[in-house]
Scaffold this active site. Sequence first.
Site, PDB file in Angstrom:
ATOM      1  N   CYS A 130       0.827  -1.206   0.011  1.00  9.24           N
ATOM      2  CA  CYS A 130      -0.040   0.014  -0.219  1.00  9.24           C
ATOM      3  C   CYS A 130       0.979   1.321  -0.119  1.00  9.24           C
ATOM      4  O   CYS A 130       1.839   1.215  -0.068  1.00  9.24           O
ATOM      5  CB  CYS A 130      -1.169  -0.308   1.451  1.00  9.24           C
ATOM      6  N   ALA A 184       3.267   1.832   3.037  1.00  8.11           N
ATOM      7  CA  ALA A 184       4.470   1.084   2.761  1.00  8.11           C
ATOM      8  C   ALA A 184       5.385   1.777   1.766  1.00  8.11           C
ATOM      9  O   ALA A 184       6.506   1.589   2.204  1.00  8.11           O
ATOM     10  CB  ALA A 184       3.918  -0.334   2.143  1.00  8.11           C
ATOM     11  N   ARG A 215      12.612  -4.226   6.365  1.00 13.25           N
ATOM     12  CA  ARG A 215      13.312  -4.033   5.094  1.00 13.25           C
ATOM     13  C   ARG A 215      14.672  -3.959   5.655  1.00 13.25           C
ATOM     14  O   ARG A 215      14.944  -3.259   6.781  1.00 13.25           O
ATOM     15  CB  ARG A 215      13.073  -2.654   4.378  1.00 13.25           C
ATOM     16  N   HIS A 247       5.575   6.394  -2.448  1.00 13.95           N
ATOM     17  CA  HIS A 247       6.749   7.098  -2.988  1.00 13.95           C
ATOM     18  C   HIS A 247       6.612   8.520  -3.507  1.00 13.95           C
ATOM     19  O   HIS A 247       7.499   9.529  -2.927  1.00 13.95           O
ATOM     20  CB  HIS A 247       7.261   6.452  -4.448  1.00 13.95           C
TER      21      HIS A 247
END
Lengths: 459, 553
Positions: free
Chosen positions: B72, B75, B106, B206
């Site tokens: 999503c 994220a 991550r 992003h």
Amino acid sequence: MLLRHTHPEIKPRSALTVNPAKTCQPIGAMYAALGIHGCLPHSHGSQGCYAYHRSALTRHYKEPVMAATSAFTEGASVFGGQANLLQAIDNIFTVYEPEVIAVHTTCLSETIGDDIPQIVSKARADGRIPEGKYVFHANTPSYVGSHVTGFANMTKAMVDYFAESNGRKNTTINVIPGYVEPADMTEVRRLASEMGIATIVFPDTANVLNSAMTGKYKMFPEGGVTIAQLKQSGSSRGTIALGTLASGSAGLAMDAKCKVPCQTLNLPIGLHDTDLFVDALHHMAGVNVPESIDLERGQLIDAITDWHQYLYGKRVGLVGDPDQLLSLSRFLTALDMRPVYIATGTPAGKKYEQSLRDTLAGIPDDVQVKVPGDMFLFHQWIKNEPVDLLIGNTYVKYIARDEDIPYVRFGFPILDRMGHSYFPSVGYRGALRLLEKILDALLDRKERDCSDIAFELVL
Amino acid sequence: MGTAADSKKEMLALDGKDPGTVRRKLLEKYPPKIARKRDKQIVVNRIEPDGTVPEIQSNVRTVPGLISQRGCCYAGCKGVVLGPTRDIINITHGPVGCGFYSWLTRRNQTDPEASPDGHNFMPYCFTTDMQEEQIIFGGEKKLRQAIQEAFDNFAPKAIAVFSTCPVGLIGDDVHAVCRDMKEKLGINVFGFSCEGYKGVSQSAGHHIANNGIFTHVIGTDDTVRAGEFKINLLGEYNIGGDAFEIERIFDACGLTLVSTFSGNSSIDQFANAHTADLNLIMCHRSINYVAEMMEKKFGLPWIKINFIGAQATAKSLRKIAQYFDDPKLTERVEAVIAAELPTVEMAAAQVRPRTEGKKVMLFVGGSRAHHYQELFSEMGMRTLSAGYEFAHRDDYEGRRVLPDIKVDADSRNIQELEVLPDADRYRPRIDECRAGELAAQGLQFSEYDGMMTEMVQGSLIIDDISHHETERMIAMFKPDLFCAGIKEKYVIQKHGIPLKQLHSYDYGGPYAGFKGAINFYEDIDRMVSSRIWGYLKAPWQKNPELTAKYAFE
């Protein structure tokens, strides 16, 4: 230092959780639903939820974790997710052909207020659910409770939707194993079958999340409780619900719906709570406990006496889920160890906290218990006065390394070691395994730290 | 195109299978409406003489129930772009899950000793752990208090707030809370409206992250640091230490790295990133917005580089040298390449007998499915099929298609910042004439040609591949190796086919740069040569009849 900003001074916090000792409801619901044979869990929310849950479960089990999502967009978030869920049901039955879809909600769909039963009846009316197949649901708002609550809600939904009484009771006993590993589910079933008792274990993730490598991928592995078994569970002689938080509500629902009497016990971790489980099976089924189980019990006691000197008086810090923490504390005190710090993120309630405090009552040390608490506070306690052993999930390894404290991995999630899904920690054999892990951690440390002169062959 | 040789190559690209049949098999089980939609996201590669490739539909909604790889918006924003920065306290505003799942999962490595204050909050998870009470009565009060507690307990120099799904629905104004607390605490506090439902994938996150860093951090410190040939590395997240290897190479070449977005980064570096002279873009999808905005506001040009693959690394270094056009730098870059490449080539030669001709498929991310093809070709492995999880058409077809991309409702909701040249600090680093000269020599500014132009004719490109399509691809092609992420890993391996995770590298790496290439060759060699895949059948399963015969004798 990894957790270099954790200082001993404990300042009151009311709004900020740091290093949570819990996660959200839907992942527990997804895990429970995977314990139904031929079931595809479905997350009714944004696709990020299912991506995170699948990733977390996959990292823990190193196994495929299949689930679907309603993939809400901004539009669905405004107008409701009905269209998304209807389309998902259609696509899932057409493309993946599961026997059953287990829908759980998320904070998003709960905040919007989507009515899942209404959407499912529409799907049925529209002919989107093939004959003989099922869609059921649990409400799992992420802003209430924890992953344990989600597990409990989905397990209760199995009763609410499927259990039915045929008016006669058979000799089967239902066992609700709690939020435990696939190997633990196998172990509770084995103990019962050792006693000659037929069981329905639900949910049952054995051979779903520890399945074999055969070169043929099966989207729906062999394991899992079947819908037929769930239906029959309403005609069982009794139910044993293991773990108040994870299994209690399903056991009560079974009693209320199908008049199957339920006994809620602690998770059978350690000597006493396994005793209670075996004894409950003995009384409920009206069967004798075979010698083979006496042998297992005797071996556990024997090992404890053999190694007692290394356990006695050791201070232990525990962090994890409430059902596990309670039984584990009872086991540790039985070993004459001292569980001095205990934290869970799950808001398990005052009654739970009291039973935990009762267990710890005989410990002479200053005991700290926080329900709900977080791992940052837990670490601060350790900064103030250290412990000899830490028991908790993989996140605890950061504390163990910083503080140089022996550490046993136990709980959810374990992301960095194998074993938890293959070897049980419940039952007498599980207790032996826990004992082995605790001793390995303590004795490895003793031998690492002792002088050459004091280093010796036999312990 | 269209010669016999070409069509032969094309046949080889899909293992001699007819592309039409392959597509039909991928789609035949879908309901007709879904099949029509997915049909546009699956294309057979064709490179026309003018370099154009077929249009592929991408960055469109995930189909509910189809089981996609995607995550999503949150994220993409908190997890990917802001996650690797060590000295910002990232508070997730929402129920506990989102913060929990993005906690250390991550593998962004960082070196806190590289900052004087040694701050590192990455091993921590901060969340407002929103409860029902906040859902009903609003969460601003709790957020405000949480920021205060973060400040009291940790004394950070910056706090960022990330909104999760319910925050948008209940209407908490996180930006107002952040503004107030910034004023009150005297440190940088800023928020991101990166609710999970926004956009269609991580990609929206992003973009939102890029906007936020650009608005609140970049250009807040004009200190010009010492050093020559100043660069920023954008879209490199230091998974498994990739950024460390790239930093090593930059050091050896005499390049000065001002900031990395955002592997091994400190917020201080973002603050004066605008003082560099060139932006290098590694992952185009996740960070191109920052590069474009910096160019508009400060005059820094950007070029696309790639440090995945030894040859690609050498090529990228040469591009940088070409830009700065300094004989001393060029000489040093050539010396580094000359010193490093032979070892890498030797390593490739060692694995090649076992990797040559092996077939691989890559379905991952928004740049890795492209970049890693370089490494595979260095080992003689063939990429049969590839696709991104959350990329846009420009990542497939090249930025030349940007003007033709239709902005749909889901993308329109993601803000495009209006950026103008900074009145005092806009300084074009090169003039148009020089840019033209460099372009003529092959150094393209603000250009990315995409994945498809570098893939062979006839290979299959699949955007946002579903679980069903993955299974069909496996059944049809039986690749020797599959590249995707953690959710796909054990599905593929149950088929008896190794899967290389290209998000987490299966906890290996680094894979970037020269040393990384060697690590990668060795890991892939191990995976495709492992004995274990030969043990799947027990002796009695291989020959059941014989066993039966013995039993009767």
